[in-house]
Design an enzyme around this catalytic site. Structure first.
Site, short mmCIF file in Angstrom:
data_model
loop_
_atom_site.label_atom_id
_atom_site.label_comp_id
_atom_site.label_asym_id
_atom_site.label_seq_id
_atom_site.Cartn_x
_atom_site.Cartn_y
_atom_site.Cartn_z
N GLY A 292 38.78 12.36 17.33
CA GLY A 292 40.22 12.64 17.33
C GLY A 292 40.52 14.12 17.59
O GLY A 292 41.48 14.45 18.28
N ASN B 7 47.97 11.68 7.62
CA ASN B 7 46.71 11.39 6.94
C ASN B 7 46.72 11.78 5.47
O ASN B 7 45.90 11.31 4.69
CB ASN B 7 45.54 12.11 7.65
CG ASN B 7 45.82 13.58 7.89
OD1 ASN B 7 46.85 13.95 8.45
ND2 ASN B 7 44.90 14.41 7.48
N SER C 50 40.31 7.70 16.77
CA SER C 50 38.97 8.10 16.37
C SER C 50 38.23 6.90 15.77
O SER C 50 38.79 6.19 14.92
CB SER C 50 39.08 9.22 15.32
OG SER C 50 37.82 9.54 14.81
N ALA C 51 36.98 6.70 16.19
CA ALA C 51 36.23 5.51 15.77
C ALA C 51 35.93 5.49 14.27
O ALA C 51 35.95 4.43 13.64
CB ALA C 51 34.93 5.40 16.57
N HIS C 52 35.63 6.68 13.70
CA HIS C 52 35.14 6.63 12.31
C HIS C 52 36.23 6.33 11.29
O HIS C 52 35.95 6.12 10.11
CB HIS C 52 34.34 7.90 11.96
CG HIS C 52 35.14 9.13 11.69
ND1 HIS C 52 35.41 9.57 10.43
CD2 HIS C 52 35.70 10.04 12.52
CE1 HIS C 52 36.09 10.70 10.49
NE2 HIS C 52 36.28 11.00 11.76
N THR D 202 27.45 13.31 30.17
CA THR D 202 26.91 11.95 30.05
C THR D 202 27.54 11.25 28.84
O THR D 202 27.61 11.83 27.75
CB THR D 202 25.37 12.00 29.93
OG1 THR D 202 24.87 12.67 31.08
CG2 THR D 202 24.78 10.61 29.85
N CYS E 212 39.40 18.19 5.34
CA CYS E 212 39.18 19.57 5.80
C CYS E 212 39.71 20.59 4.81
O CYS E 212 39.32 21.74 4.84
CB CYS E 212 39.79 19.79 7.19
SG CYS E 212 41.07 18.66 7.61
C1 PLP Z 1 45.53 12.36 11.74
C2 PLP Z 1 44.19 12.83 12.18
N1 PLP Z 1 44.03 13.35 13.40
C3 PLP Z 1 42.85 13.77 13.86
C4 PLP Z 1 41.71 13.69 13.07
C5 PLP Z 1 40.41 14.19 13.62
O1 PLP Z 1 39.57 13.12 13.98
P1 PLP Z 1 37.98 13.35 14.10
O2 PLP Z 1 37.46 13.42 12.69
O3 PLP Z 1 37.50 12.16 14.85
O4 PLP Z 1 37.78 14.61 14.85
C6 PLP Z 1 41.83 13.18 11.77
C7 PLP Z 1 40.65 13.13 10.88
O5 PLP Z 1 40.74 13.38 9.71
C8 PLP Z 1 43.09 12.72 11.33
O6 PLP Z 1 43.26 12.20 10.10
#
Ligand code: PLP
Length: 376
Positions: free
Chosen positions: A74, A152, A202-204, A240, A326
Site C-alpha cells: 500500500g 486505519n 495491500s495484500a497483508h 521482475t 507505525c
Molecule cells: C490505510 C493504509 N494505507 C496504507 C498502508 C500501507 O500499506 P503497506 O503496509 O502494504 O505498505 C496501511 C498499512 O497500515 C494502511 O492502513
C-alpha cells in the site's frame, strides 16, 4: 506451554490463510519462471500473473486488467500514484486529508518540497472529511485530491463518492486517489462506485502476504514511469514481478469474496465496547459510530495512559494497539487522534477484528479487558 495470545490487531496486519500459503508455495515451486521469458516456464509464470491481474481488476471495477499495477504494498502504491501524477502535471496543487496514512501525508510533504502546493483538509470531530470542505478548497489547478476510504485508526468510512463528485464539479480534470487498504474486500471498492481515478490496496490486510499490493488507475489515466527498467507493469513499475506474492494476493481476495456478512463482527465489536464501558463508564468509542466499519474499533479511556493500557493487555495475552502500527512502537501521538482533538490524557486502544476472530476470542478479550482496566 502458555496459551497463544488473542490477536485483535488486524488493521496492522492479518494472518495468512492456509489456502493462500498453499498457493504461494505452488508458485514458488512450480511457477518460478521469469514472466518476461518467452519459453514455456516463463509463460506459465506470466499466465499466473495475468489471472491474478484480471481478478484484482474485477474487484476494483477496472474494465482492463492493464489498469492494475502491482507494487510492493500500500505504501508504494500510494507514493507511486502521487509521484507519477505530480510528474505528469509538473505544477499545481494537491489536497490531502488530515487523517491519511503516512504514505500519503509524507509523500505530500515530499511534493511540497519540490514546489507543488499542498493543502490539508481537516476532519470533523466525528473522524470524517466533509465533502463541501474539500470542494471549497479545490481550485482549477488542483490536480489531485487524496482521501482514504476507511481510516486505519478509527474505522470511520469516508464519504469518498460525494467528495469525488463535488471536486470534479469544480475541477473536472482533478484526479481522486482513494486509499482502500482498509476496505478492499470488506466494502465495495470499485473505481466507478467510489468516483475514484486511483485506488490502492495491500495484500497483508486481507490475509495475504506482506510486500505486495496494487495501484489501480482509471482507463484514461496514463501514468509516466518514475524510474527506468523493463516494461513490466506496462513500464509504470519496472522490475521482475513478485509472482508468489501476486498470486497469493489474488487468492486472498478470492477467498474474501466467498465470506459471509459482517454481522458477527458487528456483534463482537459491540461486546468489546460494552466490556470496556462496564469497567470505565467514561470511556467512549472514537468517531461517528454510524460511519464505522465493524472490524475496527477505537476506544478512548479518559485518565488512563495509553502505553500502560496496551502493555497490561499484552501481559495478559491480548494483542491490540494504540493506533497505527507505525506510531505504536515510537509511542508518538498519532496525527489522526490529534486531528480528531482527542485530549492527550485520554488513553486510546484500537481493537481490530477479522473473520478469523472467533466468538471465544471475543469473550476472552472482554474478560482480559475487564480484569485489566480496573488496575489502571
Ligand atoms: C490505510 C493504509 N494505507 C496504507 C498502508 C500501507 O500499506 P503497506 O503496509 O502494504 O505498505 C496501511 C498499512 O497500515 C494502511 O492502513
Amino acid at each position: 506451554m502458555s496459551a497463544l495470545p488473542i490477536y485483535l490487531d488486524h488493521a496492522a496486519t492479518t494472518p495468512v490463510l492456509p489456502e493462500v500459503t498453499a498457493e504461494i508455495t505452488r508458485a514458488l515451486e512450480e511457477d518460478f519462471g521469469n514472466p518476461s521469458s518467452r519459453h514455456a516456464v516463463g509463460l506459465r509464470a506470466e499466465e499466473r500473473i495475468q489471472a491474478a491481474r484480471s481478478l484484482i481488476a474485477r474487484q476494483a471495477g477496472a474494465s482492463q486488467p492493464s489498469q492494475v499495477i502491482f507494487t510492493s504494498g500500500g505504501t508504494e502504491a500510494n507514493a507511486l500514484a502521487m509521484l507519477a501524477l505530480a510528474r505528469k502535471n509538473r505544477t499545481g496543487r494537491i489536497i490531502v486529508s488530515a487523517i491519511e496514512h503516512p504514505s500519503v501525508r509524507n509523500t505530500a510533504a515530499l511534493l511540497e518540497s519540490t514546489g507543488i502546493g499542498v493543502e490539508t483538509v481537516p476532519a470533523t470531530a466525528g473522524g470524517w472529511i466533509e465533502p463541501e470542505r474539500v470542494a471549497g478548497m479545490t481550485r482549477p489547478d488542483t490536480f489531485l485530491v487524496a482521501v482514504m476510504h476507511v481510516n486505519n485508526e478509527t474505522g470511520i468510512e469516508q464519504p469518498v463518492k460525494e467528495i469525488a463528485r463535488l471536486v470534479k464539479r469544480r475541477a473536472p480534470r482533478c484526479r481522486v486517489l482513494v486509499d482502500a487498504v482498509q476496505s478492499f474486500t470488506s466494502l465495495p471498492t470499485t473505481l466507478g462506485g467510489m468516483g475514484a481515478d486511483l485506488i490502492t490496496a495491500s495484500a497483508h490486510k486481507v490475509h495475504g502476504p506482506k510486500g505486495v499490493g496494487c495501484l489501480v488507475a482509471a482507463a484514461d489515466l496514463h501514468l509516466p514511469p518514475l524510474w527506468g527498467g523493463g516494461d513490466q507493469e506496462g513500464g509504470r513499475r519496472p522490475g521482475t514481478e513478485n509472482v508468489p506474492g501476486i498470486v497469493g494476493f489474488a487468492r486472498a481476495v478470492e477467498l474474501a469474496n466467498e465470506r459471509g456478512d459482517p454481522e458477527r463482527l458487528r456483534d463482537s465489536s459491540r461486546r468489546l465496547l460494552e466490556g470496556i464501558v462496564r469497567c470505565r463508564p467514561e470511556a467512549y468509542a472514537i468517531g461517528d459510530q454510524g460511519r464505522r466499519v465493524p472490524q475496527i474499533l477505537a476506544v478512548a479511556v479518559p485518565g488512563v495512559p495509553t502505553e500502560a493500557l496496551v502493555n497490561l493487555l499484552e501481559a495478559r495475552g491480548l494483542c491490540a494497539s494504540s493506533g497505527a502500527a507505525c506510531h505504536s512502537r515510537r509511542s508518538l501521538r498519532s496525527h489522526v487522534l490529534e486531528a480528531l482533538e482527542i485530549p492527550p490524557d485520554h488513553g486510546v486502544i484500537r481493537l481490530s477484528l477479522s473473520h478469523t476472530t472467533t466468538d471465544e476470542d471475543t469473550t476472552r478479550a472482554v474478560q482480559i479487558l475487564e480484569e485489566a482496566l480496573p488496575q489502571l
